[in-house]
Design an enzyme around this catalytic site. Structure first.
Site, PDB file in Angstrom:
ATOM      1  N   THR A   1      40.075  42.960  29.677  1.00  0.00           N
ATOM      2  CA  THR A   1      40.665  41.741  30.235  1.00  0.00           C
ATOM      3  C   THR A   1      39.682  41.119  31.224  1.00  0.00           C
ATOM      4  O   THR A   1      38.915  41.813  31.890  1.00  0.00           O
ATOM      5  CB  THR A   1      42.032  42.016  30.904  1.00  0.00           C
ATOM      6  OG1 THR A   1      41.827  42.784  32.091  1.00  0.00           O
ATOM      7  CG2 THR A   1      42.989  42.724  29.955  1.00  0.00           C
ATOM      8  N   GLY A   2      39.695  39.792  31.287  1.00  0.00           N
ATOM      9  CA  GLY A   2      38.771  39.088  32.183  1.00  0.00           C
ATOM     10  C   GLY A   2      37.321  39.342  31.820  1.00  0.00           C
ATOM     11  O   GLY A   2      36.481  39.576  32.683  1.00  0.00           O
ATOM     12  N   SER A   3      37.013  39.250  30.502  1.00  0.00           N
ATOM     13  CA  SER A   3      35.629  39.519  30.089  1.00  0.00           C
ATOM     14  C   SER A   3      34.883  38.250  29.716  1.00  0.00           C
ATOM     15  O   SER A   3      33.818  38.306  29.115  1.00  0.00           O
ATOM     16  CB  SER A   3      35.594  40.537  28.942  1.00  0.00           C
ATOM     17  OG  SER A   3      36.544  40.237  27.961  1.00  0.00           O
TER      18      SER A   3
ATOM     19  N   GLY B   1      31.637  37.660  34.794  1.00  0.00           N
ATOM     20  CA  GLY B   1      31.585  38.730  35.784  1.00  0.00           C
ATOM     21  C   GLY B   1      31.457  40.137  35.205  1.00  0.00           C
ATOM     22  O   GLY B   1      30.854  40.356  34.149  1.00  0.00           O
TER      23      GLY B   1
ATOM     24  N   GLY C   1      33.658  42.110  33.861  1.00  0.00           N
ATOM     25  CA  GLY C   1      34.303  42.329  32.563  1.00  0.00           C
ATOM     26  C   GLY C   1      33.394  41.944  31.406  1.00  0.00           C
ATOM     27  O   GLY C   1      33.350  42.639  30.379  1.00  0.00           O
TER      28      GLY C   1
ATOM     29  N   SER D   1      38.866  48.740  43.357  1.00  0.00           N
ATOM     30  CA  SER D   1      37.797  48.646  44.365  1.00  0.00           C
ATOM     31  C   SER D   1      37.906  49.809  45.332  1.00  0.00           C
ATOM     32  O   SER D   1      39.007  50.303  45.611  1.00  0.00           O
ATOM     33  CB  SER D   1      37.939  47.330  45.134  1.00  0.00           C
ATOM     34  OG  SER D   1      37.276  47.420  46.378  1.00  0.00           O
TER      35      SER D   1
ATOM     36  N   TYR E   1      44.303  42.334  49.204  1.00  0.00           N
ATOM     37  CA  TYR E   1      43.460  42.788  48.078  1.00  0.00           C
ATOM     38  C   TYR E   1      43.286  44.309  48.127  1.00  0.00           C
ATOM     39  O   TYR E   1      43.410  44.994  47.108  1.00  0.00           O
ATOM     40  CB  TYR E   1      42.105  42.072  48.137  1.00  0.00           C
ATOM     41  CG  TYR E   1      41.112  42.570  47.115  1.00  0.00           C
ATOM     42  CD1 TYR E   1      41.359  42.441  45.753  1.00  0.00           C
ATOM     43  CD2 TYR E   1      39.909  43.174  47.509  1.00  0.00           C
ATOM     44  CE1 TYR E   1      40.443  42.902  44.808  1.00  0.00           C
ATOM     45  CE2 TYR E   1      38.989  43.630  46.568  1.00  0.00           C
ATOM     46  CZ  TYR E   1      39.268  43.493  45.223  1.00  0.00           C
ATOM     47  OH  TYR E   1      38.372  43.946  44.282  1.00  0.00           O
TER      48      TYR E   1
HETATM   49  N1  NAP Z   1      32.842  41.542  42.349  1.00  0.00           N
HETATM   50  C1  NAP Z   1      32.958  42.582  43.161  1.00  0.00           C
HETATM   51  O1  NAP Z   1      32.186  42.774  44.131  1.00  0.00           O
HETATM   52  C2  NAP Z   1      34.031  43.617  42.901  1.00  0.00           C
HETATM   53  C3  NAP Z   1      34.038  44.795  43.664  1.00  0.00           C
HETATM   54  C4  NAP Z   1      34.999  45.770  43.400  1.00  0.00           C
HETATM   55  C5  NAP Z   1      35.941  45.553  42.406  1.00  0.00           C
HETATM   56  N2  NAP Z   1      35.925  44.395  41.688  1.00  0.00           N
HETATM   57  C6  NAP Z   1      36.956  44.199  40.665  1.00  0.00           C
HETATM   58  O2  NAP Z   1      36.309  43.926  39.441  1.00  0.00           O
HETATM   59  C7  NAP Z   1      37.122  43.040  38.653  1.00  0.00           C
HETATM   60  C8  NAP Z   1      36.272  41.882  38.140  1.00  0.00           C
HETATM   61  O3  NAP Z   1      35.732  41.191  39.252  1.00  0.00           O
HETATM   62  P1  NAP Z   1      34.627  40.039  39.035  1.00  0.00           P
HETATM   63  O4  NAP Z   1      33.967  39.848  40.345  1.00  0.00           O
HETATM   64  O5  NAP Z   1      33.826  40.342  37.826  1.00  0.00           O
HETATM   65  O6  NAP Z   1      35.599  38.793  38.741  1.00  0.00           O
HETATM   66  P2  NAP Z   1      35.209  37.312  38.227  1.00  0.00           P
HETATM   67  O7  NAP Z   1      33.737  37.159  38.099  1.00  0.00           O
HETATM   68  O8  NAP Z   1      35.949  36.381  39.124  1.00  0.00           O
HETATM   69  O9  NAP Z   1      35.823  37.280  36.760  1.00  0.00           O
HETATM   70  C9  NAP Z   1      37.196  37.234  36.630  1.00  0.00           C
HETATM   71  C10 NAP Z   1      37.609  37.273  35.147  1.00  0.00           C
HETATM   72  O10 NAP Z   1      39.024  37.399  35.160  1.00  0.00           O
HETATM   73  C11 NAP Z   1      39.591  36.309  34.468  1.00  0.00           C
HETATM   74  N3  NAP Z   1      40.840  35.961  35.127  1.00  0.00           N
HETATM   75  C12 NAP Z   1      41.049  35.741  36.450  1.00  0.00           C
HETATM   76  N4  NAP Z   1      42.355  35.500  36.675  1.00  0.00           N
HETATM   77  C13 NAP Z   1      42.977  35.578  35.472  1.00  0.00           C
HETATM   78  C14 NAP Z   1      44.314  35.457  35.027  1.00  0.00           C
HETATM   79  N5  NAP Z   1      45.304  35.159  35.860  1.00  0.00           N
HETATM   80  N6  NAP Z   1      44.580  35.647  33.719  1.00  0.00           N
HETATM   81  C15 NAP Z   1      43.606  35.914  32.858  1.00  0.00           C
HETATM   82  N7  NAP Z   1      42.315  36.046  33.195  1.00  0.00           N
HETATM   83  C16 NAP Z   1      42.011  35.882  34.493  1.00  0.00           C
HETATM   84  C17 NAP Z   1      38.561  35.202  34.438  1.00  0.00           C
HETATM   85  O11 NAP Z   1      38.751  34.445  33.254  1.00  0.00           O
HETATM   86  P3  NAP Z   1      38.665  32.815  33.175  1.00  0.00           P
HETATM   87  O12 NAP Z   1      37.870  32.361  34.366  1.00  0.00           O
HETATM   88  O13 NAP Z   1      38.046  32.547  31.856  1.00  0.00           O
HETATM   89  O14 NAP Z   1      40.046  32.386  33.262  1.00  0.00           O
HETATM   90  C18 NAP Z   1      37.265  36.030  34.368  1.00  0.00           C
HETATM   91  O15 NAP Z   1      37.009  36.410  33.043  1.00  0.00           O
HETATM   92  C19 NAP Z   1      38.283  42.606  39.551  1.00  0.00           C
HETATM   93  O16 NAP Z   1      39.429  43.326  39.195  1.00  0.00           O
HETATM   94  C20 NAP Z   1      37.837  42.987  40.950  1.00  0.00           C
HETATM   95  O17 NAP Z   1      38.933  43.335  41.782  1.00  0.00           O
HETATM   96  C21 NAP Z   1      34.984  43.427  41.901  1.00  0.00           C
END
Ligand code: NAP
Length: 265
Positions: A13-15, A18, A20, A143, A156
């Site tokens: 999901t969310g791929s 970022g 994903g 996280s 969060y």
């Molecule tokens: N980045 C960090 O530093 C970090 C650190 C620790 C953990 N994490 C965890 O890693 C995961 C991914 O983070 P990321 O930074 O890669 O996020 P990101 O770059 O913001 O990507 C988010 C993805 O989720 C999708 N998305 C968001 N809200 C959605 C919804 N309501 N329904 C369906 N799709 C949705 C977006 O799709 P569309 O934009 O196409 O809609 C996109 O594919 C998260 O769970 C986050 O808590 C991240």
């Protein structure tokens, strides 16, 4: 190492962007068929298309996981091409600029809905099939803030504690079924969005001008860890791919922290 993923089908999901996206690409490179998911059709189709160009099998599922109807659409689209053996619940939102004073009860409920209940929705749609087939993998991306909450973005951090907790509960529910359930608790992930955020913050805070100057200072200030850098998406994708593989059948109910040894400052 052959992760024995060919013949398996994975929904990440969310791929569409970022972390994903990197996980989906890596699972595909390891031989799994993948379902790429997002809300933005063009971005999601572009990721799936570029995976197919490399000779792997990639389908698309579009939908907003913040709603029951959206999750149902995603599950239906994902199951169109065959059963889903591996579910990576990666969708999640965060905002490091939000603190206790500016996070309303509506925001607490909203982030819980997206970060926790979206996973529950997908588990309820897809895990019964895994159980029936006697094999499956469910992985929550969470996280390290679930274990090491800070003053900022408390809502969060709380959702990440819940993500780890539900992964363990699901493992108990799935005992003796051949389906495992785990959480991967990530430290910082160097996605393009995070690099832009830290670069702006670093310039405002006097940590330097270039990313090379800013990164060690950002780590010291925000996520002190023994390795001394922000985690690269590929390192997380390696761990997720291993957990998703048949090789990881003895790991269940675990929260695996991958954070460079992040410690409380
Ligand atoms: N980045 C960090 O530093 C970090 C650190 C620790 C953990 N994490 C965890 O890693 C995961 C991914 O983070 P990321 O930074 O890669 O996020 P990101 O770059 O913001 O990507 C988010 C993805 O989720 C999708 N998305 C968001 N809200 C959605 C919804 N309501 N329904 C369906 N799709 C949705 C977006 O799709 P569309 O934009 O196409 O809609 C996109 O594919 C998260 O769970 C986050 O808590 C991240």
């Amino acid at each position: 190492m052959d992760l024995q993923l060919s013949g398996k089908r994975a929904l990440v999901t969310g791929s569409s962007a970022g972390l994903g996206e990197v996980i989906a690409r890596h699972l595909a490179a390891e031989g799994a068929a993948v379902v790429v998911h997002g809300r933005d059709e063009a971005r999601t189709a572009a990721v799936a298309g570029s995976i197919r160009e490399k000779g792997a099998d990639a389908a698309v599922a579009i939908g907003d996981l913040a709603t029951d109807a959206g999750a149902e659409e995603v599950a239906t689209a994902a199951l169109k091409g065959g059963p889903v053996d591996i579910l990576v619940n990666n969708v999640g939102v965060y905002d490091p600029s939000v603190g206790w004073a500016d996070s309303s009860s509506v925001e607490w409920a909203g982030i819980y809905n997206i970060n926790v209940i979206s996973s529950v929705r997908m588990i309820q749609h897809l895990v019964p099939g895994m159980r029936e087939r006697g094999w499956g993998r469910v992985i929550q991306i969470s996280s390290v803030l679930g274990d090491l909450p800070q003053a900022s973005q408390p809502h969060y951090a709380a959702t990440n504690a819940a993500r780890n907790n539900l992964a363990a509960s699901l493992a108990r529910e799935l005992k003796h079924s051949g389906v495992t359930s785990n959480a991967v608790a990530a430290g910082g992930v160097l996605t393009p969005g995070i690099q832009d955020f830290l670069t702006d913050l670093g310039r405002q805070s006097g940590w330097g001008e270039t990313w090379e100057e800013i990164e060690p200072n950002a780590v010291n200030a925000l996520s002190p860890n023994d390795v001394g850098r922000v985690g690269r998406p590929r390192g997380y994708a390696d761990l997720v791919s291993y957990l998703a593989s048949p090789l990881a059948g003895y790991i269940t109910g675990a929260t695996l922290r991958i954070d460079g040894g992040w410690y409380d400052a």
